[in-house]
Motif scaffolding. Structure first.
Motif, PDB file in Angstrom:
ATOM      1  N   ASP A  73       0.832  -1.204   0.000  1.00 35.20           N
ATOM      2  CA  ASP A  73       0.000   0.000   0.000  1.00 35.20           C
ATOM      3  C   ASP A  73       0.865   1.250   0.000  1.00 35.20           C
ATOM      4  O   ASP A  73       0.590   2.212  -0.722  1.00 35.20           O
ATOM      5  CB  ASP A  73      -0.945   0.005   1.205  1.00 35.20           C
ATOM      6  N   PHE A  95      -7.107  -3.156  -0.747  1.00 34.81           N
ATOM      7  CA  PHE A  95      -7.704  -1.850  -0.955  1.00 34.81           C
ATOM      8  C   PHE A  95      -9.120  -2.070  -1.459  1.00 34.81           C
ATOM      9  O   PHE A  95      -9.339  -2.874  -2.381  1.00 34.81           O
ATOM     10  CB  PHE A  95      -6.926  -1.037  -1.998  1.00 34.81           C
ATOM     11  N   TYR A 118      -5.319   7.628   0.594  1.00 34.28           N
ATOM     12  CA  TYR A 118      -4.442   7.227  -0.508  1.00 34.28           C
ATOM     13  C   TYR A 118      -4.917   7.827  -1.834  1.00 34.28           C
ATOM     14  O   TYR A 118      -5.439   7.110  -2.709  1.00 34.28           O
ATOM     15  CB  TYR A 118      -4.398   5.703  -0.608  1.00 34.28           C
ATOM     16  N   ILE A 157      -7.909   0.692   3.184  1.00 34.11           N
ATOM     17  CA  ILE A 157      -7.401  -0.660   3.395  1.00 34.11           C
ATOM     18  C   ILE A 157      -8.377  -1.424   4.276  1.00 34.11           C
ATOM     19  O   ILE A 157      -8.876  -0.894   5.274  1.00 34.11           O
ATOM     20  CB  ILE A 157      -6.017  -0.628   4.067  1.00 34.11           C
ATOM     21  N   ILE A 178      -2.972  -6.483  -1.240  1.00 35.74           N
ATOM     22  CA  ILE A 178      -1.672  -5.965  -0.828  1.00 35.74           C
ATOM     23  C   ILE A 178      -1.044  -6.856   0.244  1.00 35.74           C
ATOM     24  O   ILE A 178      -1.740  -7.590   0.944  1.00 35.74           O
ATOM     25  CB  ILE A 178      -1.754  -4.508  -0.312  1.00 35.74           C
TER      26      ILE A 178
END
Length: 215
Positions: A73, A95, A118, A157, A178
């Motif tokens: 990530d 994600f 993000y 996440i 991830i």
């Protein structure tokens, strides 16, 4: 030649230490660290230091660390002036795009607002979907944003999904899977190729894998 390894503090630190210990590394000082941040391996010519995820990339890029262990990530959100060498398969999560039940951002007509920690990852994802969305950077609890009407959905996440459920949110799509990755300084890989390759092979042996490849 001595090798310096930057470990991301917290869960990844603990899981990476288990892999190193399994490979015969002397990481007793890291396991019993107290407030110490820099440690010397008792069996090999390796030094460890503990850093936050974003700083792990910085130390590797500047050559202070030859090797770093950090979540995918963090890699996806930041720069890429390093070699990504190995997927450790630890610290697994994903994600996701989430929001309120029955209010999918994919179904909304008109202006769509997405809250996220993000923005780079979210931007790439929605552009690939052909959607021009407004991204709102949130550093705290992202789940709060759609509840209070700040945005139509979030990109965040998810490990277990418990926090989403407890706040009445549902997952609309998975952006990507991830996990923890091993990154290597480019110059270090030329100067210390033998030593770095040995560390990578040791980690792969702990994982029951073969052959190290450069991405």
């Amino acid at each position: 030649m001595s090798i310096a390894i930057a470990l991301t503090k917290g869960r990844l630190e603990k899981e990476t230490i288990k892999l190193l210990e399994k490979s015969g590394y002397g990481i007793e000082s890291v396991k019993n660290k107290g407030r110490q941040l820099v440690f010397q391996d008792s069996q090999k010519d390796v030094q460890y230091f503990l850093v936050k995820a974003n700083d792990c990339i910085t130390y590797v890029q500047h050559g202070v660390a030859d090797i770093g262990v950090v979540g995918k990530d963090t890699l996806l959100e930041g720069d890429k002036d390093y070699y990504e060498m190995l997927d450790l398969g630890i610290g697994k999560c994903k994600f996701i795009v989430a929001g309120l039940q029955g209010k999918s951002p994919f179904d909304k007509v008109g202006h769509v607002k997405i809250g996220t920690k993000y923005p780079n990852i979210a931007k790439k994802y929605f552009l690939a979907k052909g959607m021009d969305v407004e991204l709102i950077k949130i550093d705290g609890s992202v789940e709060l944003a759609p509840l209070l009407g700040l945005c139509d959905g979030i990109v965040d996440i998810m490990e277990t999904g418990t926090t989403l459920k407890e706040n009445g949110l549902v997952v609309f799509d998975t952006v990507c899977e991830i996990s923890a990755r091993v990154i290597v300084n480019k110059a270090s890989f030329k100067l210390k190729r033998k030593e770095i390759s040995q560390v990578l092979e040791d980690l792969k042996e702990s994982l029951g894998e073969n052959d190290v490849t450069t991405n």
